[in-house]
Design an enzyme around this catalytic site. Structure first.
Site, mmCIF file in Angstrom:
data_model
loop_
_atom_site.group_PDB
_atom_site.id
_atom_site.type_symbol
_atom_site.label_atom_id
_atom_site.label_comp_id
_atom_site.label_asym_id
_atom_site.label_seq_id
_atom_site.Cartn_x
_atom_site.Cartn_y
_atom_site.Cartn_z
ATOM 1 N N SER A 84 0.829 -1.201 0.000
ATOM 2 C CA SER A 84 0.000 0.000 0.000
ATOM 3 C C SER A 84 0.867 1.256 0.000
ATOM 4 O O SER A 84 1.967 1.262 0.562
ATOM 5 C CB SER A 84 -0.899 0.004 1.239
ATOM 6 O OG SER A 84 -1.513 1.264 1.431
ATOM 7 N N TYR A 117 -2.470 -0.218 10.018
ATOM 8 C CA TYR A 117 -2.647 -0.807 8.694
ATOM 9 C C TYR A 117 -1.364 -0.670 7.890
ATOM 10 O O TYR A 117 -0.864 -1.638 7.297
ATOM 11 C CB TYR A 117 -3.804 -0.128 7.959
ATOM 12 C CG TYR A 117 -3.888 -0.498 6.494
ATOM 13 C CD1 TYR A 117 -4.268 -1.782 6.114
ATOM 14 C CD2 TYR A 117 -3.578 0.427 5.504
ATOM 15 C CE1 TYR A 117 -4.329 -2.136 4.769
ATOM 16 C CE2 TYR A 117 -3.639 0.084 4.162
ATOM 17 C CZ TYR A 117 -4.022 -1.199 3.801
ATOM 18 O OH TYR A 117 -4.077 -1.541 2.476
#
Length: 357
Positions: A148, A173
């Site tokens: 990501s 995350y």
């Protein structure tokens, strides 16, 4: 050729499955997803239905060995399973003997990771180690996995480059995605397992996730509700259309990484290694101001938004901006879909899916 696609009921995963069969009807693909309730599972069942997987059967309680065969492609079957189920994952890998694994399953969402940290460790760490172990023990030729843009965290240098360090994530995350890259490198070095990490930049498009701003904004504007605009609109995002993401995933899956013969341990390049390991950005390389992005949605819908301006949320970053030159050099492809074109297609899908036309 047999390919495992995890997260196959997800936004990117379902699109990758469709793209694989559009390219080659003779391949064999296993789709895996646990269909959790992080967001409305109805959307996930709808994506599966687009791939010929019967929604009623996929809603059933799932023993790990129960496959559902696609009515659309002979070579596609789906299994409902948790990545963190160690025994089931080991059996799946041993029985199916995959050539390529495309791991797109993860607990997503920056803000949700602040509220539910354990879900991210279970899925993104425990689940990923099971994927790595399955690849290691069953001679998988190439593991491609989702990372990501959030791994860049506090990095202020733009555009973000894979050759820069990522030592300061600002959400759990992001930390789990950085951990995935570190874990993959360890397996590449220890077991000569070829791994490629893909750092996705703000993916949007038809069948998108309802927790992300494109979906939230379109839904709110069409129903005359205010949209929440964080940091008072002073943010930039490198919005990347789903078709571009999928094209990059499929192309890179055919490029098995090898060790970099010029890698210098005294000046280590984070994007490569002496091991068969590689990391790439996949982004449009055109960061857009949040207010300009909202204007694109307003133009597509033909209606202005009511805006509620709010401060920056914990875990968010001011901007994302991808340097995708390495991807272009390796695959001869660079994301390129204009934002207005992608927004128009997303709005059209949204209206049709929710019967708003």
């Amino acid at each position: 050729m047999k390919i495992l696609v995890t997260g196959a009921a997800g936004f990117i995963g379902a699109a990758v499955v469709q793209r694989l069969f559009n390219d080659n009807m003779s391949i064999s693909v296993v789709g895996l997803d646990n269909i959790n309730d992080y967001y409305d599972p109805t959307l996930k069942f709808g994506r599966l239905a687009q791939c010929g997987i019967d929604a009623a059967r996929s809603r059933e309680e799932f023993p790990w060995y129960k496959f559902i065969k696609s009515t659309k492609w002979d070579g596609y079957k789906f299994i409902r399973m948790n990545l963190e189920d160690t025994n089931a994952m080991a059996m799946l890998f041993a029985n199916e003997e995959f050539d390529i694994v495309i791991n797109l399953a993860a607990q997503a969402g920056v803000r949700y990771s602040i509220e539910n940290p354990h879900a991210y460790v279970e899925s993104n760490i425990d689940g990923f180690i099971n994927v790595l172990e399955g690849c290691r023990h069953n001679k998988v030729r190439h593991l491609v996995y989702a990372s990501s843009s959030s791994v860049y965290g506090l990095n202020g240098k733009v555009p973000f480059s894979e050759h820069d360090g990522i030592a300061h994530p600002v959400s759990l995350y992001a930390a789990t995605k950085k951990s995935n890259e570190l874990m993959a490198h360890a397996y590449s070095k220890l077991y000569d397992l070829p791994t490629t990490g893909l750092r996705f930049f703000t993916v949007y498009g038809p069948w998108g996730r309802p927790d992300m701003s494109p979906f939230l904004f379109i839904d709110a504007i069409l129903h005359d509700r205010p949209i929440r605009v964080f940091n008072n609109g002073d943010m930039l995002r490198d919005f990347t259309y789903i078709d571009d993401i999928v094209e990059g995933v499929v192309r890179i899956s055919d490029v098995v990484p090898v060790g970099n013969p010029d890698w210098d341990e005294e000046n280590p390049d984070p994007a490569t290694s002496v091991a068969p390991y590689r990391v790439y950005n996949i982004g449009n390389s055109q960061p857009t101001r949040l207010m300009d992005y909202i204007t694109c949605i307003e133009k597509s819908i033909g209606r202005n938004a009511f805006k509620e301006f709010l401060p920056m949320q914990p875990g968010d970053v001011y901007q994302t901006y991808a340097d995708s030159s390495a991807l272009a050099e390796t695959t001869n492809f660079k994301p390129h879909t204009p934002l207005q074109h992608g927004i128009d297609k997303t709005v059209t899908w949204f209206k049709q899916y929710y019967n708003l036309v």
